[in-house]
Design an enzyme around this catalytic site. Structure first.
Site, short mmCIF file in Angstrom:
data_model
loop_
_atom_site.label_atom_id
_atom_site.label_comp_id
_atom_site.label_asym_id
_atom_site.label_seq_id
_atom_site.Cartn_x
_atom_site.Cartn_y
_atom_site.Cartn_z
N LYS A 115 48.32 32.54 51.57
CA LYS A 115 48.29 32.50 50.11
C LYS A 115 47.27 31.44 49.71
CE LYS A 115 52.57 34.14 51.14
NZ LYS A 115 53.20 34.12 52.46
N ASP A 302 58.17 10.64 58.71
CA ASP A 302 58.05 9.23 58.37
C ASP A 302 57.71 9.08 56.89
OD1 ASP A 302 58.77 8.61 60.96
OD2 ASP A 302 56.70 8.51 61.67
#
Length: 415
Positions: A115, A302
């Site tokens: 997309k 993280d």
């Protein structure tokens, strides 16, 4: 075609069709020279008609527009929908159109699942959201939960350059892009800085980039030190990804998975649940999103890295389909995506307890083992079948045939 990390990008998260569609339509209406659009699904509903209206308005102002749709995902477009676009000069490309067998689409594998929207080579959109009304909340219980990003900055050059490769062989007038690329090689390209995000455009194809997206996932999971959050609609990766997710939890990383609890395809939930015991017994938290079908393909690790794109973590996306993701290193984007996913966890997800998975494991384990290895090897088996080279067909103006006919007036094709 090789891609590199680019500094100086501005990247904005767009959640669901309510945020995505108005932004795309607005940027298309402001286009000056060019719109490139690729999508797996384009339906003739209110979303498809709104997109068509925006494209026709831009084409009427002289904007050059190329739309590429997948011959499986967008097989039912009618002449009434397509002809107003081709008549104003919009080029519509169909990836691998095939005739139906007993009324059913058979071209299931090696689909164009990307997309991508690129406008004037300056603004790009990447994600998992198709152009169909089932990405809007008012669609009902089947409305999908999904994500995309709007990008401005140097990485858009890579996305634009790549999008041109899809259509150039089918359109002789596009051969100018080869000369332009020779003059402006990506390695020496210096775009205008728009923000603070570092970004990398990554694709998966069946040629030179067969494992690129999976390899990036593997490296990031190995490097994770504090948190890993993956929201993926169709989750059934290979053993290496599963092992690294489990190993991350073992070394103290808080690993959370958001998977389908209200699936649009029940087999997706069945397949993912076969993996729960393997992951959860080492501390991975599995949450099922239950408000509506999850269609997102996002992750973060993280406090800096994140990814948004079209690739699921399943055999079709990782081994057969044409996909693209953007890898992002930006603290602010990571934080915002984490906030949005954490909101899902707190409001619309249920955590799966390990005790529930352990019960009955003695009889489910052999079934899970057999099914896992069958599904894991499926892409390789599918690749051994007699394969054709997928082609792109260009629709001619005023065509009266359906997209899935596979017959003239579709004379220009390229592999």
């Amino acid at each position: 075609m090789n891609f590199h990390w680019r500094d100086g990008n501005r990247i904005e998260l767009l959640e669901n069709g309510e945020e995505f569609y108005p932004r795309v339509y607005e940027v298309i209406r402001q286009a000056r020279e060019e719109v490139l659009l690729e999508t797996f699904i384009l339906f003739e509903d209110k979303v498809g008609h709104a997109l068509r209206d925006a494209l026709i308005e831009a084409a009427s102002r002289g904007v050059r527009i190329d739309v590429t749709v997948d011959g499986y995902g967008s097989a039912d477009l009618t002449p009434e929908f397509v002809t107003p676009m081709t008549d104003v000069g919009i080029r519509i490309h169909i990836f691998d159109p095939r005739e139906r067998l007993l009324g059913r689409r058979i071209n299931l594998f090696r689909r164009l699942h990307r997309k991508i929207v690129v406008v004037d080579g300056e603004i790009a959109f990447i994600g998992g959201i198709n152009f169909s009304a089932d990405h809007l909340g008012d669609f009902g219980p089947g409305a999908k939960q999904d994500y995309a990003i709007q990008i401005e900055g140097p990485v858009v050059h890579d996305i634009h350059r790549f999008a041109l490769t899809t259509i150039a062989p089918a359109d002789p007038s596009r051969r100018w892009w080869r000369r332009r690329m020779r003059r402006q090689q990506a390695d020496s390209y210096i775009g205008v800085n728009k923000g603070e995000a570092r970004a990398l455009f990554v694709v998966r194809d069946n040629d030179q980039h067969q494992n690129d997206i999976e390899q990036h996932y593997l490296q990031v999971i190995r490097d994770a030190r504090s948190r890993l959050l993956i929201a993926n609609a169709y989750f059934f990766p290979g053993y290496r990804v599963l092992r690294e997710i489990r190993n991350a939890a073992r070394r103290g990383v808080r690993v959370r998975m958001i998977l389908q609890g209200q699936p649009d395809m029940p087999i997706a939930k069945f397949g993912a649940r076969m993996l729960y015991n393997y992951l959860m017994r080492d501390g991975v938290e599995v949450h099922e999103y239950c408000r509506r079908p999850l269609h997102g393909k996002v992750a973060l690790a993280d406090y800096e890295w994140a990814t948004v794109g079209s690739s699921n973590l399943d055999p079709l996306s990782l081994s057969l389909n044409l996909e693209c993701n953007v890898m992002i290193r930006d603290h602010a984007f990571n934080k915002h995506l984490h906030e949005r996913l954490d909101y899902l966890l707190q409001t619309d997800c249920r955590r799966i307890p390990l005790e529930r998975i352990v019960r009955g494991y003695w009889w489910r384990a052999p079934l899970a083992f057999i099914c896992f290895h069958i599904i894991r090897r499926f892409p390789r088996w599918a690749g051994m079948l007699p394969a054709h080279s997928p082609k792109i067909t260009v629709l001619e103006p005023s065509t009266s045939d359906r997209i899935d006919s596979g017959t003239p007036p579709f004379p220009r094709e390229h592999s």
